[in-house]
Enzyme design. Structure first.
Site, short mmCIF file in Angstrom:
data_model
loop_
_atom_site.label_atom_id
_atom_site.label_comp_id
_atom_site.label_asym_id
_atom_site.label_seq_id
_atom_site.Cartn_x
_atom_site.Cartn_y
_atom_site.Cartn_z
CG HIS A 17 -5.37 -2.45 -0.55
ND1 HIS A 17 -4.73 -1.82 -1.60
CD2 HIS A 17 -4.90 -1.86 0.58
CE1 HIS A 17 -3.92 -0.89 -1.12
NE2 HIS A 17 -4.00 -0.90 0.19
CG ASP A 43 -5.60 -1.44 -4.79
OD1 ASP A 43 -4.74 -2.26 -4.46
OD2 ASP A 43 -5.96 -0.49 -4.06
CB SER A 54 -0.96 -0.04 1.19
OG SER A 54 -1.98 0.93 1.05
#
Length: 504
Positions: free
Chosen positions: A401, A352, A245
């Site tokens: 994610h 995502d 991330s």
């Protein structure tokens, strides 16, 4: 005193026998037989492995712990160190439970801090004898002005302060010390760097007064590397800077900095590589425009433009030269990647969840509108096009994610290849640059156009009932019309259903 030494030597020999027996059993047993994790995905993986062609899993140039049995009598202490290292890496010895968790170290340089001025730090599990180091950057969004940072400090203080960090952390996924979960990196020196700077690992701004925040993400990485040099990092063969991330974006922003830092200090033989997971964001147009009032609803471009000024953010020199006066461009993967000197492997879900969130597409369990559905499909197409020229990548067509620290990271496949296998192939490619590697693909991207059209995607659950959903149930739940979509594609609906179920 002499009798105590005899007892200690006798105990040592007992430990040696116990460890050697366990190690022999461990090394003799098939890997699958030692696995205790069950479930549908595990069964699926075992079936796929049985069907897949055999290949050698030997890591080129991998470290080992050679045992010199002739030295046992003359150098028992050295032999015991070797045995302990083997046991610690492969299996908890019955004579003592060996701690495999990473332990917290605060930085010696107390001027490099988290947002609130508390000391920054890192967690480490050393693997004596290994010349591979994995440095992981944690993710967790960001804040870009006083208002959003105050809100973040109230709601997510762990990501801005080290005051309540635990003393140890257990590694999972690519940070796991278990070969069953992490077949190619389990024996590396593991370093987890907690995210407490809220600046996408870019800042270089200290705290100037008690009411302000520090933004020192880039300096935290630099200082951690300096301290790891005292623990043997300079003797490394490979340093893999990984992150998920915001940490994945942090890898793109810092991998060249780390390479230059090691080179400038004389460590020319260290290969620095990057692994960016779920950090390849797009500066695209939102589905529904909103004012930039908070982190979640603010368009990515606007948030980064405000943030880079607030943080005093640093970007790679080559990218800065390519975007003079508009350095915010360097926070977006497809713009910074072409300017990097260090090799980077990109892991990115084509759909995502974080990207959809900042684009104001919120999947709350209610069927979505046709306009949202088209937007989601276009997002996958846009991401796919930006990854076209990336030679080493893994991009499943899933709605999710982050991946590399999941315990189930081995279950996800693209075109029959898992991520650990792809990373192993990437590692081998540095040793066999002139030779084609059969059965070892590096550019792995799903071609099917819908979320979760890949059958190995993570399990989907109904947000209201908690029940598992099939791919078809999920797509219908989102408002997907099989008949209409088949008509638009000019194909038989049954063929379309087959494609969805098979991930084609």
């Amino acid at each position: 005193m002499q009798s105590g030494g005899v007892v200690r030597r006798s105990t040592n020999l007992s430990v040696v026998r116990s460890c050697m027996l366990l190690l022999f059993i461990h090394m003799s047993a098939p890997v699958e037989a030692r696995r205790v994790r069950g479930g549908r995905a595990q069964s699926r993986r075992m079936q796929q492995q049985q069907q897949a062609p055999a290949y050698s899993e030997q890591v080129e140039g991998a470290e080992s712990f050679p045992l010199d049995f002739t030295a046992v009598e003359s150098n028992m202490d050295n032999f015991m160190v070797q045995i302990k290292n083997l046991a610690q890496s492969l299996y908890p010895c019955s004579a003592q439970k060996l701690d495999q968790d990473m332990k917290l170290n605060f930085l010696n340089n107390v001027s490099v801090t988290c947002n609130d001025g508390s000391p920054a730090g890192y967690y480490i599990k050393e693997s004596k004898g290994s010349k591979r180091w994995l440095l992981f950057l944690e993710g967790g969004w960001y804040c870009f002005n006083r208002q959003t940072c105050d809100s973040r400090y109230g709601a997510m203080r762990r990501l801005m302060s080290s005051t309540k960090w635990p003393q140890t952390r257990t590694g999972t996924g690519i940070l796991s010390p278990q070969p069953e979960e992490n077949p190619h990196w389990w024996n590396a020196n593991m370093v987890f760097i907690p995210y407490c700077s809220s600046d996408v690992w870019s800042g270089a701004t200290p705290k100037t007064n008690p009411s302000d925040y520090a933004f020192m993400g880039s300096l935290i990485i630099k200082e951690v590397v300096n301290e790891l040099l005292t623990k043997g990092l300079g003797n490394a063969r490979v340093v893999l800077l990984a992150g998920s991330s915001a940490g994945g974006t942090g890898v793109l922003l810092n991998v060249d900095h780390v390479a230059e830092q090691l080179e400038s200090q004389g460590h020319m033989g260290v290969q620095v590589r990057g692994l960016a997971d779920s950090g390849w964001f797009l500066d695209n147009k939102q589905y529904k425009f909103t004012d930039c009032l908070d982190t979640i609803s603010c368009a990515p471009t606007e948030a980064i433009k405000r943030g880079i000024r607030y943080w005093g953010g640093l970007v790679p020199a080559s990218c800065r030269q390519a975007h003079v006066g508009e350095e915010w461009n360097c926070f977006f993967g497809y713009k910074v990647y072409p300017t990097l000197k260090s090799p980077v492997f990109v892991v990115q879900w084509l759909f995502d969840e974080a990207q959809l969130t900042v684009d104001n597409v919120h999947l709350t369990g209610q069927p979505i509108h046709e306009g949202q559905w088209r937007y989601i499909q276009n997002l996958g197409q846009e991401l796919r096009s930006t990854l076209r020229d990336v030679p080493a990548m893994f991009a499943p067509a899933c709605l999710s994610h982050e991946l590399i620290t999941r315990t189930s990271w081995m279950d996800i496949q693209v075109k029959g290849t898992s991520l650990p296998r792809a990373l192993h192939c990437w590692d081998r490619s540095f040793h066999h640059k002139a030779l084609p590697m059969r059965g070892c693909p590096l550019h792995l991207i799903d071609s099917c156009p819908w979320p979760h059209c890949n059958p190995s995607c993570p399990t989907i659950r109904d947000q209201l009932t908690g029940q598992e959903m099939s791919v078809i149930q999920f797509l219908k739940h989102m408002g997907f019309d099989v008949q209409k979509m088949a008509q638009q594609q000019g194909m038989d609906p049954r063929k379309l259903l087959g494609m969805l179920n098979n991930g084609k």
